[in-house]
Design an enzyme around this catalytic site. Structure first.
Site, PDB file in Angstrom:
ATOM      1  N   TYR A 288       0.810  -1.214   0.000  1.00 36.07           N
ATOM      2  CA  TYR A 288       0.000   0.000   0.000  1.00 36.07           C
ATOM      3  C   TYR A 288       0.841   1.260   0.000  1.00 36.07           C
ATOM      4  CZ  TYR A 288      -4.401  -2.329  -0.100  1.00 36.07           C
ATOM      5  OH  TYR A 288      -5.474  -3.072  -0.541  1.00 36.07           O
ATOM      6  N   HIS A 441      -5.151  -2.447   7.056  1.00 32.98           N
ATOM      7  CA  HIS A 441      -4.521  -3.475   6.228  1.00 32.98           C
ATOM      8  C   HIS A 441      -3.556  -4.344   7.023  1.00 32.98           C
ATOM      9  CE1 HIS A 441      -6.251  -2.321   2.441  1.00 32.98           C
ATOM     10  NE2 HIS A 441      -5.953  -1.062   2.663  1.00 32.98           N
ATOM     11  N   HIS A 492       0.864 -17.159   9.533  1.00 39.27           N
ATOM     12  CA  HIS A 492       2.187 -16.552   9.494  1.00 39.27           C
ATOM     13  C   HIS A 492       3.212 -17.388  10.259  1.00 39.27           C
ATOM     14  CE1 HIS A 492      -0.780 -13.331   8.897  1.00 39.27           C
ATOM     15  NE2 HIS A 492       0.121 -12.793   8.097  1.00 39.27           N
TER      16      HIS A 492
END
Length: 759
Positions: A288, A441, A492
């Site tokens: 982003y 985000h 993750h």
């Protein structure tokens, strides 16, 4: 590719005329509400300037990368003109025809406007004028977009964000054809199209505009850029500072699942001040940051050209220009950005936004010669003043390699909210994330990492769950799996406690906290280390992770040492996954394969993991070797006889196949209060399918052993297959490089200064 001789001759014939033309005093039209003020600046003035046009024309035919770019753009726009103009009634989400057509139109208009200025060919101005007039007729008839999914609907597009994209580009086109249009035509466009368009983005949509987010940056830039072209000071003020006196009191969520900003901070300057750290790291992550850099820099360039007194490139100690170097460092060896937080893999510095960023940074910054090598790889430049500067730099042989080294990037407006460390040693790159949440985000993955070799992922970060601009997949928008899988901690490479994500996957909690750097050390070329602590992800539990890339002459390539120390006030179940890419070659543990695949759990991301194999650790070290793209890798983990090993694969409870079917080895440790996870990852050897030969396919590590683990220090002993022993000691509490340490291990004293010891 050279421009044809007749075109070059044409430039010579118009040069004198243009000089007189560009110096002519122009007066902006006054809109009906008197918001537009007069200006005596010649057009174009926003991005491509009148002086820049003269300079470009003087150099044409002798600046190879610029000439080639111009030729390619001319061919592209000529083809568009031949197709005719289409401004359809908006009906689609991202990826649908009307969405794509209006998006294409904005880019085509911007390029056509530039061609008009550089080539002095009226067909391009007429094309822009005709399309703008079609939009003027269309826009005043449009209600809100019929798709209702967005928290802030546009009119041309389903969300105000895309409307803002459109106006950022079209304002440049309008600037380029401003003098071509009559005063009546300008009044018509400004009164019926541009001013209402800007008002809808801002005044009509404060939930979109009045916040700190990449969405709002686009909105601020759109309103400000058209304001600069029109000479509308009220619009410019609204762009820089937001809608004064307005605060949001709604609890509405945005399209990305994050809560809207309520603290009253808004406007372009606030969007520079808040998301960027002093190091130029953008809190939403590189994907982003790449997206936001275009409006940040293109509006900043317009401000610099039209309002130089604002000194925009000096704002916050020049962070906008500094951020380009930071963003380039957040890319792998191939130029792909690391997918921290929401990030689509494959996005790279070859995108047009980074062409803009590199050119502007070179032109308005310190003219870093390393940027020229990136521009050469991009193989195109902007057709404006900054693109000319880059083209001349390349032509004059000033280019130097852009040198990426280990770097620690702080997060937060003051650099005090954690950060991202990138360790680089030869061809191995490790990305260690200990940052703040990352706005809407952000992912719930404190102290996570990903690993690369020569630009190829070895241990991956999943990235986002979205098919950007592919209409068949959720209208090209974020999929529900982004929340149920990609954002969850188990997706993750970090510790998940009791099958619950960090901060319970709640944005309101996660956005209040950040990890803290223990130390970062990159002075030793052979040992690069980053260490950070997280104390808020799970109340009562503290995680300290220390990661190192070690270059040892007894190993073919640098290897990774990973130490995760967990301290808790109660016994927990810990899951520690390794998302490796490739095919399993060998393990040193026996595993069983189920006849029927079942999900590992029912929530927090576990519902998306199939269990493909299970085992009990059978030795002090558990090993997994795999092959990926012709290279071998081995994971060695310190284990005990109570540890479970699970082969998992993404894809459970995913009937629409929205997720990639990728594997992991998960180390599960139950009923543990304080514990430590220690592992190494080696890159070694190669395999050629042509010669069918495997070279150095076995691990070089014989034993990995924790020889000390206290509150102050952790020591790991690494023994290779030849019996040579190395010792790594990390300081768990003291990060001062000047402090002298003295540790006794197995009746031997070790003394050193600094944060770690390795020998």
């Amino acid at each position: 590719m050279k421009l044809t001789q007749n075109i070059i001759l044409k430039f010579a014939t118009v040069a004198l005329v243009f000089t007189m033309y560009s110096c002519k005093k122009e007066t902006n039209a006054v809109s009906k509400n008197n918001a537009t003020t007069q200006t005596d600046q010649a057009h174009p003035k926003l991005i491509l300037t009148a002086q820049g046009v003269k300079d470009i024309r003087a150099q044409l035919g002798d600046i190879p990368i610029f000439d080639a770019t111009l030729e390619a753009v001319k061919e592209e726009i000529d083809a568009e003109i031949a197709l005719g103009i289409d401004t359809p009634i908006p009906v689609d989400y991202s990826g649908g025809y009307t969405h794509v057509r209006h998006k294409r139109n904005m880019i085509v208009m911007q390029k056509a406007g530039v061609l008009y200025q550089i080539l002095d060919d009226e067909k391009y101005a007429k094309y822009v004028k005709d399309m703008l007039m079609q939009y003027e007729a269309l826009y005043k008839t449009l209600p809100l977009h019929p798709k209702t999914r967005s928290y802030a609907r546009g009119k041309l597009f389903w969300q105000c964000l895309n409307d803002s994209n459109w106006l950022v580009y079209v304002s440049q086109a309008y600037d380029c054809v401003y003098n071509y249009l009559s005063e009546d035509e300008r009044v018509k466009l400004e009164t019926n199209l541009f001013k209402p368009f800007a008002d809808h983005i801002s005044i009509d949509s404060p939930q979109f505009y009045q916040r700190v987010h990449n969405h709002s940056t686009w909105g601020n830039a759109a309103v400000g850029m058209i304001g600069l072209v029109m000479g509308d000071e009220e619009l410019l003020d609204r762009a820089l500072y937001g809608i004064k006196g307005l605060k949001l009191d709604t609890k509405e969520k945005d399209d990305d699942g994050g809560f809207l900003n309520k603290d009253g901070k808004a406007g372009f300057l606030a969007n520079i001040e808040e998301p960027f750290s002093p190091d130029g790291y953008y809190n939403e992550g590189p994907y982003y940051q790449r997206y936001a850099m275009y409006p940040f820099l293109i509006f900043a360039e317009g401000l610099h050209n039209v309002k130089p007194e604002l000194k925009i490139f000096e704002y916050k100690e020049g962070v906008l220009l500094k951020s380009i170097n930071t963003l380039l460092n957040l890319s792998d060896a191939d130029g792909d950005f690391f997918p921290l937080n929401d990030g689509q893999k494959g996005m790279s510095y070859y995108t047009s936004a980074l062409v803009t960023a590199v050119d502007i940074s070179y032109h308005f910054g310190i003219q870093d010669a390393g940027l020229l090598s990136i521009a050469s790889k991009q193989d195109r430049v902007l057709l404006d003043d900054s693109g000319l500067a880059v083209a001349l730099g390349i032509k004059n042989g000033k280019s130097e390699p852009f040198n990426k080294q280990s770097i620690n990037l702080s997060d937060g407006p003051k650099g005090t909210q954690g950060g991202v460390a990138i360790l680089r040693n030869d061809d191995v790159e490790l990305v260690f994330k200990y940052a703040a949440q990352g706005s809407s985000h952000g992912h719930y993955d404190k102290l996570s990492y990903s690993l690369y070799e020569k630009g190829e992922e070895v241990i991956q970060d999943y990235g986002l769950a979205r098919f950007v601009n592919i209409e068949q997949k959720g209208g090209g928008n974020y999929l529900k799996e982004n929340k149920t899988w990609a954002k969850q901690t188990i997706a993750h490479n970090t510790v998940t406690q009791n099958e619950t994500s960090h901060f319970n996957a709640k944005y309101e909690i996660g956005s209040k906290h950040h990890s803290v750097l223990n130390y970062f050390s990159s002075e030793n070329q052979n040992v690069q280390v980053a260490s950070a602590k997280e104390v808020n992800a799970y109340p009562g539990t503290e995680m300290l992770r220390t990661m190192a890339i070690i270059k040892d002459e007894d190993f073919e390539k640098p290897y990774v040492l990973d130490i995760m120390k967990v301290t808790s006030d109660k016994a927990n179940k810990y899951d520690f996954p390794y998302y490796f890419l490739g095919q399993v070659v060998q393990t040193n543990f026996k595993y069983s394969v189920p006849k029927v695949l079942t999900a590992l759990g029912d929530k927090n991301g576990y519902q998306h993991l199939f269990v493909e194999g299970t085992a009990k650790a059978s030795s002090d070290n558990s090993k997994l070797s795999w092959l990926n793209k012709g290279k071998f890798y081995t994971l060695t983990s310190v284990t005990n006889d109570k540890d479970q090993l699970l082969f998992t694969r993404i894809g459970a409870n995913d009937p629409e196949f929205n997720l990639r079917r990728e594997a992991a080895l998960m180390l599960r440790r139950k009923d543990s209060k304080n514990t430590i996870f220690v592992s190494t990852i080696e890159a070694h050897g190669s395999y050629s399918p042509v010669t069918e030969s495997a070279i150095n396919s076995n691990s070089n590590i014989k034993e990995l052993k924790v020889v000390l683990d206290s509150a102050d220090y952790t020591a790991v002993q690494i023994t290779n297959i030849k019996g040579k022993v190395k010792l790594f000691i990390t300081s768990n509490e003291e990060d001062s490089k000047k402090v002298k340490h003295n540790v006794k291990i197995n009746d031997k004293n070790y003394e050193w200064s600094g944060s770690y010891y390795f020998e």
